[in-house]
Design an enzyme around this catalytic site. Structure first.
Site, PDB file in Angstrom:
ATOM      1  N   LEU A   1       0.855  -1.187   0.000  1.00 40.93           N
ATOM      2  CA  LEU A   1       0.000   0.000   0.000  1.00 40.93           C
ATOM      3  C   LEU A   1       0.894   1.241   0.000  1.00 40.93           C
ATOM      4  O   LEU A   1       1.588   1.505   0.975  1.00 40.93           O
ATOM      5  CB  LEU A   1      -0.886  -0.014   1.252  1.00 40.93           C
ATOM      6  CG  LEU A   1      -1.985   1.044   1.369  1.00 40.93           C
ATOM      7  CD1 LEU A   1      -3.069   0.829   0.330  1.00 40.93           C
ATOM      8  CD2 LEU A   1      -2.579   1.015   2.782  1.00 40.93           C
ATOM      9  N   HIS A   2       0.863   1.995  -1.118  1.00 39.25           N
ATOM     10  CA  HIS A   2       1.731   3.170  -1.147  1.00 39.25           C
ATOM     11  C   HIS A   2       1.225   4.300  -2.029  1.00 39.25           C
ATOM     12  O   HIS A   2       1.730   5.412  -1.956  1.00 39.25           O
ATOM     13  CB  HIS A   2       3.121   2.777  -1.657  1.00 39.25           C
ATOM     14  CG  HIS A   2       3.176   2.619  -3.150  1.00 39.25           C
ATOM     15  ND1 HIS A   2       2.707   1.504  -3.791  1.00 39.25           N
ATOM     16  CD2 HIS A   2       3.619   3.466  -4.124  1.00 39.25           C
ATOM     17  CE1 HIS A   2       2.873   1.645  -5.097  1.00 39.25           C
ATOM     18  NE2 HIS A   2       3.417   2.823  -5.331  1.00 39.25           N
ATOM     19  N   ARG A   3       0.222   4.065  -2.879  1.00 41.45           N
ATOM     20  CA  ARG A   3      -0.202   5.086  -3.830  1.00 41.45           C
ATOM     21  C   ARG A   3      -0.680   6.345  -3.121  1.00 41.45           C
ATOM     22  O   ARG A   3      -1.369   6.288  -2.106  1.00 41.45           O
ATOM     23  CB  ARG A   3      -1.341   4.555  -4.704  1.00 41.45           C
ATOM     24  CG  ARG A   3      -0.914   3.564  -5.754  1.00 41.45           C
ATOM     25  CD  ARG A   3      -0.422   4.254  -6.985  1.00 41.45           C
ATOM     26  NE  ARG A   3      -0.008   3.284  -7.999  1.00 41.45           N
ATOM     27  CZ  ARG A   3       0.457   3.595  -9.193  1.00 41.45           C
ATOM     28  NH1 ARG A   3       0.547   4.851  -9.539  1.00 41.45           N
ATOM     29  NH2 ARG A   3       0.825   2.672 -10.043  1.00 41.45           N
TER      30      ARG A   3
END
Length: 359
Positions: A200-202
């Site tokens: 999870l990084h966007r």
């Protein structure tokens, strides 16, 4: 011949690995710029060490700025290096600020731009990546596409009438995956099987508190069904701390970001993948793993058509519903849709042919 490669982010290091080997094999000199967009050692240095990548000839150390400031600073510094090195062409990958800065600086100096992963579209103009990839495509001389859908996108947008060449090569990331898969290494303290791998990084997720809360809730509840392993990206960790949010680590095994060889092991041994990464969607497919994409759009529409990738957004109920429904699905990947591991060879063929045909 001399080529300039411009990189800045973790996926680009991976994509460049086999391309650098192929450039060397064909006798093409490669000069490499690392913009510093991913500067954290866990997101940058470890990949050069593990994969024995060519060391960057220039490191710009440009990061942690707004999109405009970062892109502008990169253009300024890249232009200086281009004027010094005078390459015959520039290679850029994907859709980051580093990609666009490298393409713009090169185009303005009349240096042909080769865009690897051209033609991808999410059709979501709120994504900075979508803007970067569209603009990079438009000013590139050689558009190397990874999929049939990407080629069709360029055709619909009229690129066949522009002064550029479009060539399908497949996906260079698959080349790297197949090359490095035998060296996959297990991270410490990870279940050997039957776990969910989550990344999870966007920006659209990490910088939106409401979405982040929903996603955390979904990940934690998924952890009640099966252990979840979450290599936590520095951006997401910082946003969680900023918003005063915390993951329940009795339900989710939170670990530091891992190197490429550890990531390959996690992909090979997990049961299901949950991610908002573009690259991890494809990697999951290549390993035959079901993927739940934690976004509202995806560039890899062919994976949705095959029932291998489910676009679930950030709604907790949707995510858990799809996870329960498809947890036992089996995926048989067709690696030929991404070039079967020979995309880098096709890329060099296309590149050398381009210079033979161009006066």
């Amino acid at each position: 011949m001399k080529g300039m490669t411009i990189l800045g982010a973790r996926p680009q290091f991976i994509k460049s690995a086999c391309m650098s080997l192929e450039l060397k094999r064909r006798g093409v000199q490669e000069v490499m710029i690392h913009t510093g967009q991913h500067f954290d050692a866990s997101m940058s240095q470890i990949f050069f060490e593990q994969m024995n990548l060519k060391r960057a000839d220039y490191f710009l150390d440009i990061h942690s700025l707004s999109h405009g400031a970062m892109t502008g600073r990169m253009m300024e510094e890249i232009e200086k290096i281009l004027l010094l090195e005078r390459p015959d062409f520039t290679v850029v990958y994907g859709d980051t600020n580093s990609t666009l800065a490298g393409a713009l600086a090169s185009c303005k100096l009349n240096i042909p731009v080769v865009h690897i992963e051209a033609g991808l579209r999410s059709f979501d103009m709120k994504m900075p990546e979508e803007i970067n990839r569209i603009l990079t495509d438009r000013i590139s001389s050689l558009l190397l596409v990874p999929s049939q859908a990407a080629q069709e996108n360029l055709s619909r947008e009229g690129f066949e009438s522009f002064d550029s060449q479009i060539v399908w090569i497949g996906d260079v990331m698959l080349d790297s995956l197949l090359h490095f898969r035998p060296f996959a290494t297990p991270p410490k303290g990870i279940p050997s099987e039957n776990f969910i791998l989550c990344t999870l990084h966007r920006q659209e997720n990490s910088d939106n508190k409401e979405r982040l809360i929903e996603l955390i809730g979904a990940i934690e509840e998924a952890g009640e069904l099966m252990p979840v392993v979450l290599p936590l990206h520095p951006r997401t960790r910082a946003r969680l701390e900023h918003e005063g949010l915390k993951l329940d680590e009795s339900k989710v095994l939170v670990i530091d970001p891992v190197g490429y060889l550890e990531m390959l092991w996690l992909l090979e041994h997990c049961k299901v993948v949950m991610t908002d990464s573009g690259g991890v969607q494809k990697e999951a497919y290549c390993f035959g793993k079901l993927c739940l994409t934690l976004r509202d759009s995806t560039e890899w529409v062919e994976l949705m058509a095959q029932g291998a990738n489910f676009l679930v957004g950030s709604n907790k109920e949707t995510i858990l519903g799809v996870l329960h429904q498809h947890l036992e699905d089996s995926i048989i990947p067709d690696l030929d849709i991404y070039g079967g591991g020979k995309a880098s060879q096709r890329a060099l063929d296309a590149l050398l042919n381009f210079f033979k045909e161009t006066p």
